[in-house]
Design a protein around this motif. Structure first.
Motif, mmCIF file in Angstrom:
data_model
loop_
_atom_site.group_PDB
_atom_site.id
_atom_site.type_symbol
_atom_site.label_atom_id
_atom_site.label_comp_id
_atom_site.label_asym_id
_atom_site.label_seq_id
_atom_site.Cartn_x
_atom_site.Cartn_y
_atom_site.Cartn_z
ATOM 1 N N ASN A 171 39.460 39.831 35.954
ATOM 2 C CA ASN A 171 38.806 40.960 36.617
ATOM 3 C C ASN A 171 37.729 40.493 37.586
ATOM 4 O OD1 ASN A 171 39.931 43.580 35.608
ATOM 5 N ND2 ASN A 171 39.563 42.554 33.665
ATOM 6 N N LEU A 172 36.980 39.478 37.207
ATOM 7 C CA LEU A 172 35.965 38.933 38.110
ATOM 8 C C LEU A 172 36.604 38.379 39.380
ATOM 9 C CD1 LEU A 172 33.017 38.132 38.692
ATOM 10 C CD2 LEU A 172 33.493 35.972 37.502
ATOM 11 N N PHE A 173 37.703 37.658 39.244
ATOM 12 C CA PHE A 173 38.367 37.080 40.410
ATOM 13 C C PHE A 173 38.906 38.162 41.348
ATOM 14 C CE2 PHE A 173 39.277 33.281 37.469
ATOM 15 C CZ PHE A 173 38.012 32.769 37.691
ATOM 16 N N LEU A 174 39.399 39.275 40.793
ATOM 17 C CA LEU A 174 39.835 40.390 41.642
ATOM 18 C C LEU A 174 38.651 40.952 42.429
ATOM 19 C CD1 LEU A 174 42.303 42.342 39.335
ATOM 20 C CD2 LEU A 174 42.848 40.851 41.265
ATOM 21 N N ALA A 175 37.513 41.069 41.772
ATOM 22 C CA ALA A 175 36.312 41.552 42.454
ATOM 23 C C ALA A 175 35.889 40.587 43.556
ATOM 24 C CB ALA A 175 35.179 41.751 41.454
ATOM 25 N N ILE A 176 35.937 39.288 43.274
ATOM 26 C CA ILE A 176 35.536 38.292 44.272
ATOM 27 C C ILE A 176 36.458 38.338 45.489
ATOM 28 C CG2 ILE A 176 35.414 35.804 44.728
ATOM 29 C CD1 ILE A 176 34.335 35.515 41.818
ATOM 30 N N VAL A 177 37.753 38.401 45.264
ATOM 31 C CA VAL A 177 38.717 38.488 46.377
ATOM 32 C C VAL A 177 38.403 39.708 47.236
ATOM 33 C CG1 VAL A 177 41.141 38.997 46.925
ATOM 34 C CG2 VAL A 177 40.579 37.198 45.295
ATOM 35 N N THR A 178 38.144 40.829 46.600
ATOM 36 C CA THR A 178 37.851 42.061 47.328
ATOM 37 C C THR A 178 36.549 41.936 48.106
ATOM 38 O OG1 THR A 178 39.063 43.330 45.666
ATOM 39 C CG2 THR A 178 37.542 44.553 47.068
ATOM 40 N N VAL A 179 35.523 41.379 47.505
ATOM 41 C CA VAL A 179 34.236 41.220 48.200
ATOM 42 C C VAL A 179 34.375 40.273 49.385
ATOM 43 C CG1 VAL A 179 31.885 40.314 47.959
ATOM 44 C CG2 VAL A 179 32.808 41.878 46.241
ATOM 45 N N ILE A 180 35.118 39.202 49.228
ATOM 46 C CA ILE A 180 35.338 38.303 50.369
ATOM 47 C C ILE A 180 36.048 39.067 51.486
ATOM 48 C CG2 ILE A 180 36.577 36.248 51.175
ATOM 49 C CD1 ILE A 180 36.000 35.018 48.380
ATOM 50 N N GLY A 181 37.017 39.898 51.138
ATOM 51 C CA GLY A 181 37.681 40.731 52.133
ATOM 52 C C GLY A 181 36.707 41.655 52.843
ATOM 53 N N LEU A 182 35.800 42.257 52.089
ATOM 54 C CA LEU A 182 34.799 43.139 52.695
ATOM 55 C C LEU A 182 33.878 42.373 53.635
ATOM 56 C CD1 LEU A 182 33.890 45.345 49.597
ATOM 57 C CD2 LEU A 182 35.319 45.970 51.572
ATOM 58 N N GLY A 224 43.178 42.495 46.393
ATOM 59 C CA GLY A 224 42.269 42.725 45.271
ATOM 60 C C GLY A 224 42.385 44.130 44.713
ATOM 61 N N CYS A 225 42.239 45.132 45.575
ATOM 62 C CA CYS A 225 42.287 46.522 45.096
ATOM 63 C C CYS A 225 43.695 46.923 44.673
ATOM 64 C CB CYS A 225 41.749 47.465 46.181
ATOM 65 S SG CYS A 225 39.950 47.396 46.321
ATOM 66 N N GLY A 226 44.701 46.402 45.356
ATOM 67 C CA GLY A 226 46.076 46.692 44.936
ATOM 68 C C GLY A 226 46.357 46.165 43.544
ATOM 69 N N MET A 255 44.025 45.653 41.208
ATOM 70 C CA MET A 255 43.240 46.496 40.297
ATOM 71 C C MET A 255 43.998 47.788 39.989
ATOM 72 S SD MET A 255 39.488 46.295 42.032
ATOM 73 C CE MET A 255 38.706 44.761 42.474
ATOM 74 N N LEU A 256 44.549 48.387 41.032
ATOM 75 C CA LEU A 256 45.308 49.630 40.874
ATOM 76 C C LEU A 256 46.553 49.406 40.023
ATOM 77 C CD1 LEU A 256 45.897 52.580 41.494
ATOM 78 C CD2 LEU A 256 46.838 51.838 43.708
ATOM 79 N N ALA A 257 47.269 48.330 40.295
ATOM 80 C CA ALA A 257 48.474 48.026 39.520
ATOM 81 C C ALA A 257 48.133 47.816 38.044
ATOM 82 C CB ALA A 257 49.175 46.792 40.100
ATOM 83 N N ALA A 258 47.026 47.147 37.768
ATOM 84 C CA ALA A 258 46.610 46.939 36.377
ATOM 85 C C ALA A 258 46.295 48.274 35.695
ATOM 86 C CB ALA A 258 45.401 46.010 36.318
ATOM 87 N N ALA A 259 45.692 49.187 36.420
ATOM 88 C CA ALA A 259 45.400 50.511 35.851
ATOM 89 C C ALA A 259 46.689 51.259 35.537
ATOM 90 C CB ALA A 259 44.529 51.315 36.812
ATOM 91 N N ILE A 282 42.300 55.926 34.562
ATOM 92 C CA ILE A 282 41.763 56.687 35.701
ATOM 93 C C ILE A 282 40.447 56.073 36.165
ATOM 94 C CG2 ILE A 282 40.764 58.914 36.366
ATOM 95 C CD1 ILE A 282 42.965 60.218 34.589
ATOM 96 N N ALA A 283 39.585 55.729 35.211
ATOM 97 C CA ALA A 283 38.300 55.105 35.564
ATOM 98 C C ALA A 283 38.510 53.782 36.292
ATOM 99 C CB ALA A 283 37.461 54.897 34.305
ATOM 100 N N GLN A 284 39.473 52.999 35.833
ATOM 101 C CA GLN A 284 39.742 51.684 36.409
ATOM 102 C C GLN A 284 40.475 51.787 37.735
ATOM 103 O OE1 GLN A 284 41.730 49.046 33.632
ATOM 104 N NE2 GLN A 284 42.660 47.889 35.286
ATOM 105 N N GLY A 285 41.293 52.811 37.910
ATOM 106 C CA GLY A 285 42.182 52.847 39.070
ATOM 107 C C GLY A 285 41.794 53.751 40.218
ATOM 108 N N THR A 286 40.862 54.674 40.018
ATOM 109 C CA THR A 286 40.557 55.639 41.076
ATOM 110 C C THR A 286 39.937 54.992 42.313
ATOM 111 O OG1 THR A 286 40.343 57.432 39.476
ATOM 112 C CG2 THR A 286 39.311 57.763 41.624
ATOM 113 N N ALA A 287 38.891 54.205 42.131
ATOM 114 C CA ALA A 287 38.232 53.581 43.292
ATOM 115 C C ALA A 287 39.183 52.641 44.047
ATOM 116 C CB ALA A 287 36.955 52.860 42.873
ATOM 117 N N PRO A 288 39.950 51.783 43.360
ATOM 118 C CA PRO A 288 40.890 50.948 44.108
ATOM 119 C C PRO A 288 41.965 51.763 44.826
ATOM 120 C CG PRO A 288 40.723 50.178 41.840
ATOM 121 C CD PRO A 288 39.892 51.404 41.955
ATOM 122 N N LEU A 289 42.431 52.834 44.198
ATOM 123 C CA LEU A 289 43.416 53.694 44.853
ATOM 124 C C LEU A 289 42.854 54.268 46.150
ATOM 125 C CD1 LEU A 289 46.021 55.409 45.052
ATOM 126 C CD2 LEU A 289 44.864 57.101 43.612
#
Length: 128
Positions: free
Chosen positions: A57-68, A86-88, A90-94, A109-116
């Protein structure tokens, strides 16, 4: 649309950093056990798995932040690719969580809404 994508991707990243903290650092704490609905024995038995999953989960966040950061540095194509990855993920995991454990719909829903929302708004921001 890009601003909304950035906001939701940042929120998704922050949530996944918190999930990392719960899974890799606070796994056996009573508040974390309540969140994940498990006993002390179950937490002890799954400690190593949770530790590894937290880093995922941390690595997904890092990938997304680097993208931002890349989007902010006008490296839009590379930034979008990383945010989508990263967000895709996260969404797939949800989605997997809800499909595998329908009783965990609220967590999914909590895990997947923001990435969606990040993925949708990012896709809508791509010029045609």
């Amino acid at each position: 649309m890009t601003v909304l994508a950035v906001v939701f991707a940042a929120l998704a990243s922050a949530l996944h950093v918190w999930i990392f903290v719960m899974e890799s650092i606070r796994w056996e704490q009573p508040s974390t056990r309540r969140t994940f609905q498990m006993s002390a024995e179950e937490a002890a038995a799954t400690r190593e798995m949770a530790y590894n999953q937290g880093f995922y989960n941390l690595f997904l966040a890092i990938v997304t932040v680097i993208g931002l950061v890349l989007i902010g540095a006008d490296q839009t194509a590379a930034g979008r690719a990383l945010v989508f990855a990263g967000c895709g993920s996260m969404l797939a995991a949800a989605v997997v969580l809800v499909v595998r454990s329908p009783g965990r719909l609220r967590a999914g829903i909590a895990q997947g809404t923001a990435p969606l929302l990040a993925v949708v708004f990012l896709a809508l921001s791509i010029p045609s």
